[in-house]
Write an enzyme that holds these catalytic residues in place. Structure first.
Site, PDB file in Angstrom:
ATOM      1  N   ASN A  13       0.840  -1.214   0.000  1.00  0.00           N
ATOM      2  CA  ASN A  13       0.000   0.000   0.000  1.00  0.00           C
ATOM      3  C   ASN A  13       0.867   1.253   0.000  1.00  0.00           C
ATOM      4  O   ASN A  13       0.564   2.220  -0.703  1.00  0.00           O
ATOM      5  CB  ASN A  13      -0.955   0.002   1.194  1.00  0.00           C
ATOM      6  CG  ASN A  13      -2.192  -0.834   0.928  1.00  0.00           C
ATOM      7  OD1 ASN A  13      -3.081  -0.413   0.208  1.00  0.00           O
ATOM      8  ND2 ASN A  13      -2.233  -2.036   1.495  1.00  0.00           N
ATOM      9  N   LEU A  92      -3.463   1.585  18.484  1.00  0.00           N
ATOM     10  CA  LEU A  92      -2.994   2.897  18.932  1.00  0.00           C
ATOM     11  C   LEU A  92      -3.713   3.343  20.196  1.00  0.00           C
ATOM     12  O   LEU A  92      -4.892   3.020  20.408  1.00  0.00           O
ATOM     13  CB  LEU A  92      -3.220   3.925  17.817  1.00  0.00           C
ATOM     14  CG  LEU A  92      -2.394   3.665  16.550  1.00  0.00           C
ATOM     15  CD1 LEU A  92      -2.914   4.502  15.383  1.00  0.00           C
ATOM     16  CD2 LEU A  92      -0.918   3.950  16.801  1.00  0.00           C
ATOM     17  N   HIS A 108      -8.573  -1.258   6.102  1.00  0.00           N
ATOM     18  CA  HIS A 108      -8.860  -2.527   6.765  1.00  0.00           C
ATOM     19  C   HIS A 108      -9.356  -3.511   5.703  1.00  0.00           C
ATOM     20  O   HIS A 108     -10.219  -3.165   4.889  1.00  0.00           O
ATOM     21  CB  HIS A 108      -9.919  -2.325   7.850  1.00  0.00           C
ATOM     22  CG  HIS A 108     -10.196  -3.583   8.603  1.00  0.00           C
ATOM     23  ND1 HIS A 108      -9.308  -4.104   9.522  1.00  0.00           N
ATOM     24  CD2 HIS A 108     -11.223  -4.444   8.546  1.00  0.00           C
ATOM     25  CE1 HIS A 108      -9.791  -5.228   9.998  1.00  0.00           C
ATOM     26  NE2 HIS A 108     -10.956  -5.457   9.422  1.00  0.00           N
ATOM     27  N   THR A 140     -10.663   6.230  14.937  1.00  0.00           N
ATOM     28  CA  THR A 140     -11.113   6.715  16.239  1.00  0.00           C
ATOM     29  C   THR A 140     -10.684   5.678  17.279  1.00  0.00           C
ATOM     30  O   THR A 140     -10.040   4.684  16.936  1.00  0.00           O
ATOM     31  CB  THR A 140     -12.643   6.897  16.269  1.00  0.00           C
ATOM     32  OG1 THR A 140     -13.239   5.618  16.019  1.00  0.00           O
ATOM     33  CG2 THR A 140     -13.102   7.896  15.223  1.00  0.00           C
TER      34      THR A 140
HETATM   35  C1  GAR Z   1      -3.168  -4.802   3.824  1.00  0.00           C
HETATM   36  O1  GAR Z   1      -3.890  -5.801   3.185  1.00  0.00           O
HETATM   37  C2  GAR Z   1      -4.029  -4.069   4.817  1.00  0.00           C
HETATM   38  O2  GAR Z   1      -5.384  -4.026   4.443  1.00  0.00           O
HETATM   39  C3  GAR Z   1      -3.852  -4.881   6.057  1.00  0.00           C
HETATM   40  O3  GAR Z   1      -2.505  -5.265   6.041  1.00  0.00           O
HETATM   41  C4  GAR Z   1      -2.065  -5.396   4.701  1.00  0.00           C
HETATM   42  C5  GAR Z   1      -0.744  -4.679   4.552  1.00  0.00           C
HETATM   43  O4  GAR Z   1      -0.165  -4.950   3.321  1.00  0.00           O
HETATM   44  N1  GAR Z   1      -4.162  -4.136   7.223  1.00  0.00           N
HETATM   45  C6  GAR Z   1      -4.664  -4.668   8.324  1.00  0.00           C
HETATM   46  O5  GAR Z   1      -4.893  -5.840   8.455  1.00  0.00           O
HETATM   47  C7  GAR Z   1      -4.927  -3.655   9.433  1.00  0.00           C
HETATM   48  N2  GAR Z   1      -5.583  -4.281  10.515  1.00  0.00           N
HETATM   49  P1  GAR Z   1       1.042  -4.066   2.788  1.00  0.00           P
HETATM   50  O6  GAR Z   1       2.089  -4.021   3.879  1.00  0.00           O
HETATM   51  O7  GAR Z   1       1.538  -4.826   1.588  1.00  0.00           O
HETATM   52  O8  GAR Z   1       0.498  -2.721   2.443  1.00  0.00           O
END
Ligand code: GAR
Length: 213
Positions: A13, A92, A108, A140
């Protein structure tokens, strides 16, 4: 506008933000990337893009409060206008959230309010859902419970495992997250009480659908 991106993992991301900023699709600068894990793959992506990095290792702190205070101190010199949680896997504290209230976004990997927390894709498969997805929301104090901004649906296919589904959802995340950030950077998106507003109008309770905007 200056962004801080917080990561714990591979940073795919983060890469979508780096790419969109570089080609002008997201009119912002990533001022700093912070990881709570020294081994996070996303740090190499930041280095390759000449973005300053910070490592604040949560294992070196006695409490969540002390860890979050250290992150706040480390981020302060970069004065971010918007903080992007991009696969940042620590809960957090209210103090951290208050410091960046109304300018703290998370992605998420579920269609919120379904499946807050972990193992979202396996839970969608176990429930026999026909679709999964991802949601960008304001952060939040409620875990994965802040006002949704934008979501993308991903059909579940026969034979999907949690891994195959996660991979397809992530491809959509890379369009979804920079789009939500673009709204913020352009001054179109704001948090007002417990609702996200776009151009001054309340977004639907589950956020806007990426496929219909
Ligand atoms: C993503 O799929 C994101 O949606 C998830 O972690 C991954 C990170 O991927 N986030 C969560 O689970 C937050 N609770 P990345 O490091 O390749 O961006």
């Amino acid at each position: 506008m200056k962004l801080a991106v917080l990561i714990s993992g591979s940073g795919s991301n983060l890469q979508s933000f780096i790419d969109d900023c570089a080609r002008g699709a997201l009119p912002a600068e990533i001022a700093v990337v912070l990881s709570n894990k020294p081994e996070a793959g996303g740090l190499a992506r930041a280095h390759a893009a000449n973005i300053p990095t910070l490592v604040v290792d949560h294992r070196e702190f006695e409490s969540r409060e002390a860890f979050d205070a250290a992150m706040l101190e480390a981020l302060a010199p970069f004065a971010p206008d918007l903080v992007i949680l991009a696969g940042f896997m620590r809960i957090l504290t209210p103090d951290f959230i208050a410091a960046f209230r109304s300018r703290l976004l998370n992605i998420h990997p579920s269609l919120l309010p379904k499946y807050p927390g972990l193992k979202t894709h396996q839970r969608a498969l176990d429930a026999g859902d026909s679709e999964a997805g991802a949601t960008v929301h304001f952060v939040t104090e409620e875990l994965d419970g802040g006002p949704p901004v934008l979501f993308a649906r991903v059909p579940i296919e026969a034979g999907d495992s949690a891994d195959t589904l996660a991979a397809r959802v992530q491809l959509r995340e890379h369009q979804l997250y920079p789009q939500a950030a673009r709204w913020f950077v352009e001054g179109r998106l704001e948090l007002c009480g417990d609702r996200a507003l776009l151009d001054g109008e309340a977004l639907p309770a589950s956020g806007a659908d990426l496929d219909t905007i």
